[in-house]
Enzyme design. Structure first.
Site, short mmCIF file in Angstrom:
data_model
loop_
_atom_site.label_atom_id
_atom_site.label_comp_id
_atom_site.label_asym_id
_atom_site.label_seq_id
_atom_site.Cartn_x
_atom_site.Cartn_y
_atom_site.Cartn_z
N ASP A 1 0.87 -1.18 0.00
CA ASP A 1 0.00 0.00 0.00
C ASP A 1 0.91 1.23 0.00
O ASP A 1 1.42 1.63 1.05
CB ASP A 1 -0.91 0.01 1.23
CG ASP A 1 -1.96 -1.09 1.22
OD1 ASP A 1 -1.73 -2.13 0.58
OD2 ASP A 1 -3.01 -0.91 1.87
N LYS B 1 -6.72 3.37 -3.28
CA LYS B 1 -7.12 3.35 -1.87
C LYS B 1 -7.36 4.77 -1.41
O LYS B 1 -6.65 5.69 -1.82
CB LYS B 1 -6.00 2.68 -1.05
CG LYS B 1 -6.19 2.67 0.46
CD LYS B 1 -5.03 1.93 1.11
CE LYS B 1 -5.01 2.10 2.61
NZ LYS B 1 -3.87 1.38 3.24
N LYS C 1 -9.94 0.16 -2.36
CA LYS C 1 -9.86 -0.08 -0.92
C LYS C 1 -10.26 1.18 -0.18
O LYS C 1 -9.74 2.27 -0.44
CB LYS C 1 -8.44 -0.50 -0.51
CG LYS C 1 -8.28 -0.72 1.00
CD LYS C 1 -6.89 -1.22 1.35
CE LYS C 1 -6.66 -1.25 2.84
NZ LYS C 1 -5.30 -1.75 3.20
#
Length: 223
Positions: free
Chosen positions: A93, A157, A186
């Site tokens: 991430d 995300k 996400k």
């Protein structure tokens, strides 16, 4: 709402606070195994530790890279990615370089994401790009999604959880509309209860990042 997969499989069970201890990380991994969460999400220094604790389970390890500001050099992000992958991370991430993006230096932003994607690729590791949506307009969110897609990332995300705001259903919906079936979304940041988690999924979230995953699942199981 009927979910396309079990609720527990939406969760990256997360602990990213700077004072996190090994005992807390160990508890995180125990909970992830107990509830069969999709992954744990931790700072990269804990990836090897988690790999030992999760060995033999189906729980994956997501490591944050360039966290939480995204303002590191591209080389530093790529190096952190490779090291995390070697330690056992199967998801990365990474944080968008928001300053470069705001400058309109889109080639630099693409190169930054691409370097992480290329560092992760030999390990079969997927890459999520954290946009920090609280700092972006709707138009900027769309543009950032396009850059992440062009760079070969697998997810966009919403948030680090360290910014001025977290995930919002309207941002998740916009991100999902923009990336379509080419990428996943996400939602993370401020998702502390079952109702909020469900709103994110209804808006199009394929994954939820939360430190309150156990409490959310406890509510779900009691309904």
């Amino acid at each position: 709402m009927k979910l396309p997969k079990p609720l527990n499989q939406y969760f990256d069970h997360t602990l990213l606070k700077p004072d996190a201890t090994r005992a807390q990380i160990e508890a995180l991994c125990r909970e992830a195994i107990q509830y069969e969460f999709y992954a744990v999400c931790v700072n990269s220094c804990y990836v090897g530790f988690c790999a030992d604790l999760l060995r033999g389970s189906d729980v994956k390890i997501a490591a944050v890279v360039g966290f939480p500001l995204g303002a590191m050099t591209t080389g530093a992000k790529a190096f952190e990615t490779a090291e995390a992958c070697m330690d056992g991370a199967r998801e990365i991430d990474m944080v968008l370089n928001v300053g470069a993006f705001k400058d309109g230096r889109y080639d630099d932003v693409r190169d930054d994401i691409l370097a992480v994607v290329q560092a992760a690729k030999p390990y079969g590791t997927i890459v999520k790009v954290i946009l920090e949506t609280c700092l972006l307009t709707a138009e900027e969110i769309e543009e950032a999604c396009h850059l992440a897609k062009e760079s070969g990332a697998h997810f966009v995300k919403t948030s680090t959880g360290f910014g001025a705001g977290g995930a919002r259903p309207e941002d998740v919906a916009l991100m999902k509309k923009t990336v379509g079936d080419f990428m996943e979304v996400k939602a993370s940041g401020g998702i502390r209860d079952y109702e909020t988690a469900m709103k994110m999924i209804e808006a199009g979230a394929d994954r939820i990042g939360a430190s309150a995953s156990v409490a959310i699942m406890s509510t779900a199981l009691s309904n």
